[in-house]
Design a protein around this motif. Structure first.
Motif, PDB file in Angstrom:
ATOM      1  N   UNK A   1       0.825  -1.210   0.000  1.00  0.00           N
ATOM      2  CA  UNK A   1       0.000   0.000   0.000  1.00  0.00           C
ATOM      3  C   UNK A   1       0.860   1.262   0.000  1.00  0.00           C
ATOM      4  N   UNK A   2       2.026   1.187   0.641  1.00  0.00           N
ATOM      5  CA  UNK A   2       2.962   2.326   0.597  1.00  0.00           C
ATOM      6  C   UNK A   2       3.384   2.605  -0.848  1.00  0.00           C
ATOM      7  N   UNK A   3       3.679   1.522  -1.568  1.00  0.00           N
ATOM      8  CA  UNK A   3       4.102   1.670  -2.971  1.00  0.00           C
ATOM      9  C   UNK A   3       2.956   2.226  -3.822  1.00  0.00           C
ATOM     10  N   UNK A   4       1.749   1.717  -3.587  1.00  0.00           N
ATOM     11  CA  UNK A   4       0.563   2.203  -4.315  1.00  0.00           C
ATOM     12  C   UNK A   4       0.332   3.680  -4.014  1.00  0.00           C
ATOM     13  N   UNK A   5       0.464   4.029  -2.738  1.00  0.00           N
ATOM     14  CA  UNK A   5       0.274   5.421  -2.306  1.00  0.00           C
ATOM     15  C   UNK A   5       1.274   6.338  -3.013  1.00  0.00           C
ATOM     16  N   UNK A   6       2.532   5.880  -3.087  1.00  0.00           N
ATOM     17  CA  UNK A   6       3.586   6.687  -3.731  1.00  0.00           C
ATOM     18  C   UNK A   6       3.290   6.902  -5.209  1.00  0.00           C
ATOM     19  N   UNK A   7       2.811   5.847  -5.890  1.00  0.00           N
ATOM     20  CA  UNK A   7       2.510   5.962  -7.325  1.00  0.00           C
ATOM     21  C   UNK A   7       1.328   6.906  -7.545  1.00  0.00           C
ATOM     22  N   UNK A   8       0.312   6.792  -6.688  1.00  0.00           N
ATOM     23  CA  UNK A   8      -0.856   7.668  -6.816  1.00  0.00           C
ATOM     24  C   UNK A   8      -0.478   9.136  -6.567  1.00  0.00           C
ATOM     25  N   UNK A   9       0.414   9.320  -5.600  1.00  0.00           N
ATOM     26  CA  UNK A   9       0.896  10.673  -5.335  1.00  0.00           C
ATOM     27  C   UNK A   9       1.613  11.236  -6.565  1.00  0.00           C
ATOM     28  N   UNK A  10       2.389  10.368  -7.209  1.00  0.00           N
ATOM     29  CA  UNK A  10       3.115  10.777  -8.411  1.00  0.00           C
ATOM     30  C   UNK A  10       2.146  11.121  -9.535  1.00  0.00           C
ATOM     31  N   UNK A  11       1.100  10.312  -9.672  1.00  0.00           N
ATOM     32  CA  UNK A  11       0.092  10.569 -10.706  1.00  0.00           C
ATOM     33  C   UNK A  11      -0.622  11.903 -10.469  1.00  0.00           C
ATOM     34  N   UNK A  12      -0.840  12.229  -9.211  1.00  0.00           N
ATOM     35  CA  UNK A  12      -1.490  13.503  -8.884  1.00  0.00           C
ATOM     36  C   UNK A  12      -0.526  14.671  -9.065  1.00  0.00           C
ATOM     37  N   UNK A  13       0.733  14.427  -8.714  1.00  0.00           N
ATOM     38  CA  UNK A  13       1.717  15.499  -8.717  1.00  0.00           C
ATOM     39  C   UNK A  13       2.175  15.873 -10.139  1.00  0.00           C
ATOM     40  N   UNK A  14       2.279  14.882 -11.025  1.00  0.00           N
ATOM     41  CA  UNK A  14       2.812  15.124 -12.374  1.00  0.00           C
ATOM     42  C   UNK A  14       2.029  16.210 -13.134  1.00  0.00           C
ATOM     43  N   UNK A  15       0.690  16.130 -13.209  1.00  0.00           N
ATOM     44  CA  UNK A  15      -0.048  17.203 -13.905  1.00  0.00           C
ATOM     45  C   UNK A  15       0.080  18.548 -13.183  1.00  0.00           C
ATOM     46  N   UNK A  16       0.162  18.506 -11.839  1.00  0.00           N
ATOM     47  CA  UNK A  16       0.301  19.755 -11.087  1.00  0.00           C
ATOM     48  C   UNK A  16       1.647  20.411 -11.381  1.00  0.00           C
ATOM     49  N   UNK A  17       2.687  19.588 -11.479  1.00  0.00           N
ATOM     50  CA  UNK A  17       4.014  20.111 -11.805  1.00  0.00           C
ATOM     51  C   UNK A  17       3.998  20.797 -13.170  1.00  0.00           C
ATOM     52  N   UNK A  18       3.299  20.148 -14.119  1.00  0.00           N
ATOM     53  CA  UNK A  18       3.196  20.715 -15.468  1.00  0.00           C
ATOM     54  C   UNK A  18       2.402  22.022 -15.416  1.00  0.00           C
ATOM     55  N   UNK A  19       1.328  22.026 -14.645  1.00  0.00           N
ATOM     56  CA  UNK A  19       0.490  23.220 -14.529  1.00  0.00           C
ATOM     57  C   UNK A  19       1.279  24.373 -13.905  1.00  0.00           C
ATOM     58  N   UNK A  20       2.059  24.063 -12.872  1.00  0.00           N
ATOM     59  CA  UNK A  20       2.883  25.098 -12.231  1.00  0.00           C
ATOM     60  C   UNK A  20       3.890  25.669 -13.229  1.00  0.00           C
ATOM     61  N   UNK A  21       4.489  24.770 -14.013  1.00  0.00           N
ATOM     62  CA  UNK A  21       5.473  25.202 -15.008  1.00  0.00           C
ATOM     63  C   UNK A  21       4.811  26.054 -16.084  1.00  0.00           C
ATOM     64  N   UNK A  22       3.600  25.667 -16.496  1.00  0.00           N
ATOM     65  CA  UNK A  22       2.858  26.441 -17.501  1.00  0.00           C
ATOM     66  C   UNK A  22       2.538  27.839 -16.979  1.00  0.00           C
ATOM     67  N   UNK A  23       2.177  27.917 -15.694  1.00  0.00           N
ATOM     68  CA  UNK A  23       1.870  29.218 -15.095  1.00  0.00           C
ATOM     69  C   UNK A  23       3.116  30.101 -15.033  1.00  0.00           C
ATOM     70  N   UNK A  24       4.259  29.493 -14.703  1.00  0.00           N
ATOM     71  CA  UNK A  24       5.521  30.237 -14.670  1.00  0.00           C
ATOM     72  C   UNK A  24       5.895  30.727 -16.073  1.00  0.00           C
ATOM     73  N   UNK A  25       5.656  29.861 -17.073  1.00  0.00           N
ATOM     74  CA  UNK A  25       5.961  30.236 -18.454  1.00  0.00           C
ATOM     75  C   UNK A  25       5.050  31.378 -18.916  1.00  0.00           C
TER      76      UNK A  25
END
Length: 258
Positions: free
Chosen positions: A20-44
């Motif tokens: 479940x720790x591994x699943x949690x980490x992957x889900x966090x990554x799935x949530x974080x990846x689009x947010x990282x892109x969105x943050x970068x788009x806002x900075x751009x």
């Protein structure tokens, strides 16, 4: 519940928690990846807006510079024309009048020359600012292109990883008695991650609060699966894992008892 059965069930739950720790980490990554892109788009976008503001200012300054240059050229031509006229003046009164007019034109011309110098300094400053913005803008644009290209691949890999972990979770869960597993699941859907945590030096590692002395004594006995009175997570005494596995007979899974 015997100590051996208890230890076996705790180890099974800890194994499930690892998955479940591994699943949690992957889900966090799935949530974080689009947010990282969105943050970068806002900075751009912010860099793009700043760049456009500087470009607008430069265009305005260049228009002012062009206007001033034309006015200075016109004034210079008028002064030159007046000087030629001055040579043809027939009386003193007209001569002084033309001198005053020339003096006034020269003052205006000097003022415009000073304004032009100030304008050129401001133009240089804005060009330097634009060069700095362009460096950041180009770097952000390149990073954004790479991130956009890699995002889909990253998401697909994460989803494949999730599917693999889900299969592993189903296998691990089969080894846990149903009542114990249901208790774990009940807590998992109601509390923050994780579900089962160690107690070390009398402190729950889930909430970092000391377990009451009587509860800690019961936990050390290792006869039933307990919950932290504060955070409600399942808890186990970390020292129990120092017990050699070969010293305990092969246990038979039994239903969880309170």
């Amino acid at each position: 519940m015997s100590n051996a059965v208890y230890l076996d069930q705790i180890k099974q739950l800890v194994e499930l928690q690892k998955v479940d720790d591994a699943i949690f980490a992957v889900k966090q990554e799935l949530e974080r990846a689009p947010r990282d892109l969105e943050d970068l788009e806002q900075r751009f976008e912010a860099a793009e807006a700043q760049r456009n503001r500087v470009l607008d200012k430069l265009a305005h300054l260049q228009e002012q510079q062009k206007r001033l240059s034309l006015e200075i050229d016109d004034d210079s031509a008028r002064i030159k024309k007046s000087k030629n006229k001055l040579m043809q003046v027939g009386n003193t009164r007209e001569y002084h009048a033309m001198m005053r007019e020339m003096d006034s034109m020269e003052k205006v011309n000097r003022s415009r020359e000073e304004e032009k110098m100030t304008l050129m300094e401001e133009l240089q400053l804005q060009n330097d600012t634009l060069a700095e913005i362009d460096r950041d803008h180009s770097a952000l644009k390149a990073e954004l292109e790479v991130k956009r290209e890699g995002l889909e691949e990253k998401i697909q890999k994460a989803k494949a990883n999730l599917e693999s972990l889900s299969r592993k979770r189903a296998q691990v869960s089969k080894a846990i008695p149903q009542p114990v597993f249901m208790r774990y699941e009940f807590i998992r859907v109601r509390l923050e991650h994780p579900v089962i945590v160690a107690v070390k030096d009398g402190v729950c590692s889930g909430c970092n609060i000391a377990v009451p002395p009587q509860s800690f004594i019961e936990l050390q006995r290792g006869q039933q699966i307990l919950s932290c009175p504060n955070c409600q997570r399942l808890i186990f005494w970390c020292e129990h894992f120092s017990v050699p596995e070969e010293s305990a007979p092969a246990p038979k899974p039994v239903p969880l008892t309170d």
